[in-house]
Design an enzyme around this catalytic site. Structure first.
Site: not given
Length: 492
Positions: A311, A387
């Site tokens: 990320w 999510w």
């Protein structure tokens, strides 16, 4: 009447703030004993402390429940602290001989309830827990091999093929509420409402917390919006969704009551609309099924291939997303709707989640935490499962390579730009041709609409095409372990 039969029963309300279709309440009523209604503000209730937006809702929901009880010559006792400590103190003070509650299915809530049941039974206090927060117990709806479901469609087929949910219970006409109650803490002392600034000042324009508000919302949806639901539900500018999720989140209405309201409508509502709406209820059920069997759903990737995903987690990008200043109008409209009303249209939730995860490459857990704090319908199962679905890391998830183009999504589901204009006033004068991508509009068009990119409205914080390629490269670099995690649980 036996000595034990005269002892009060404590009715412990949690995320079931209603009198209708409340199995614990019904059992307490049928016991014939005086009932002590109790709500405990636990330091880590269920999945953890409530988010700020849902705390606002809780304040008003508790007021509504207390009002309903007062109309029946009772009241709601409020207490804060560890649940076991509060219950033991109230048992000593009132002489109660039993505690009834409706089960919860999040990991922390389950562990708390199991411990409480064990400790109270050691003290010869009767404890009884009931279903009713879900249509089916997550421990019982299993595959033919006796394992939990990991794919939604077979889960839906199993739920649809199971026996119809029991008809909901009407609230008792009269309740025998205990006349002498323990001292109750003032609700105001819990400080659930925002003060300065009052960022929730617009919430009441849209919401009426409480059981009555839930019933009115259900009635309005069934009468006005269920017909055409399958087609209209994806368009955020239309009033085409049920808006029941916040009421469900705190249990002001039961899924059985909602399911029941869709029965017998075939003469005026198409079967496709009814089935599609029921599938939305079933997604909530599936989410709790996942959470029950995988307690770390909100903190760990279901598919551990994503454990190696790199990320970017740029704080500036994340803050721009939170504030609705990304330069992509449909994303910004959704994030501003969230801030204004504590809620966001479901189609737009998918768009903003895809943008955060894939365009900005921010860890889905940061988005999940932001939604948990800002949504009035924050739900430990739905939030985490959804999510992970968008991130591609969840059970039966959308493939990671399915990356929403925010411009095309806006053009498809808000073709005239009405939703954007409602929440991004800087773009209100921009025509439909450019409202989804003002960064491509000629300067003359922008000037005519009073827009100065980079000043009155931000330029895009990322180029979508480049961001898409970057995200796919990061995904392809992760090792495919093709494994998932699961852990059995049982509810208390």
């Amino acid at each position: 009447m036996t000595k034990d039969a005269a002892k009060p029963v404590i009715l412990w309300f949690r995320k079931d703030l209603r009198l209708d279709d409340n199995h614990a309440l019904n059992a307490a009523h049928l016991s014939g004993r005086p009932i002590i209604p109790l709500y405990i503000s636990e330091p880590e209730a269920g999945a953890g402390p409530l988010g700020a937006a849902q705390a606002w809702w809780l304040h008003h929901s508790l007021e509504a429940l207390d009002k309903s009880l007062r109309q029946r010559q009772g009241r709601l006792v409020l207490a804060s602290g560890e649940a076991l400590d509060v219950l033991c103190a109230l048992i000593r003070e009132s002489g109660a001989g039993a505690v009834f509650w409706n089960r919860r299915y999040d990991p922390l809530g389950i562990s708390i309830d199991i411990r409480i049941k064990q400790e109270l039974e050691k003290q010869a206090i009767e404890t009884r827990s009931f279903g009713g927060q879900l249509l089916h117990e997550p421990s019982r709806l299993m595959t033919g091999n006796g394992t939990s479901y990991r794919v939604y469609t077979p889960f839906w087929r199993a739920l649809e093929g199971a026996s119809e949910p029991e008809p909901p219970l009407d609230p008792p006409a009269k309740l025998r509420l205990a006349s002498e109650l323990a001292k109750s803490e003032p609700l105001e002392s819990w400080k659930l409402l925002p003060m300065k600034p009052d960022w929730a000042k617009n919430f009441s324009d849209l919401w009426t917390p409480g059981e009555r508000g839930a019933m009115e919302r259900l009635r309005a949806f069934v009468e006005d919006a269920l017909d055409g639901y399958k087609e209209n539900r994806d368009f955020p500018a239309k009033q085409a969704t049920s808006m029941l999720s916040p009421h469900l989140a705190l249990g002001e209405i039961s899924p059985a009551r909602i399911w029941d309201a869709t029965r017998g409508l075939s003469k005026r509502v198409s079967a496709a609309d009814i089935v599609q709406f029921r599938k939305e209820i079933a997604w909530r059920e599936f989410s709790y099924h996942l959470l029950f069997h995988f307690p770390k759903l909100a903190s760990e990737n279901w598919n551990d291939r994503f454990d190696g995903f790199e990320w970017r987690n740029d704080d500036g990008d994340f803050n721009a997303w939170c504030r609705g200043l990304t330069g992509y109008p449909i994303v910004d409209a959704g994030m501003r709707q969230l801030w204004r009303h504590g809620w966001m249209h479901n189609r737009v939730r998918m768009i903003v989640a895809s943008f955060l995860i894939k365009d900005l490459m921010v860890d889905w857990r940061r988005g999940e935490a932001w939604f948990r704090d800002t949504l009035v319908d924050a739900d430990p199962a739905n939030n985490a499962a959804s999510w992970q679905w968008v991130a591609g890391s969840g059970a039966d998830a959308s493939p990671f390579f399915r990356i929403f183009n925010p411009v095309l999504q806006g053009q498809t589901f808000d073709p005239d730009g009405d939703y954007i204009r409602a929440y991004v006033p800087e773009l209100r004068e921009l025509g439909a041709k450019y409202i989804h991508w003002p960064f491509e509009a000629p300067r003359s068009i922008l000037a005519e609409a009073g827009i100065a990119l980079g000043q009155t409205y931000p330029k895009p914080i990322v180029d979508h095409a480049s961001a898409r390629n970057r995200a796919l490269a990061a995904y392809n670099a992760t090792k495919d372990t093709a494994s998932t995690r699961s852990s059995p649980r049982r509810a208390g």
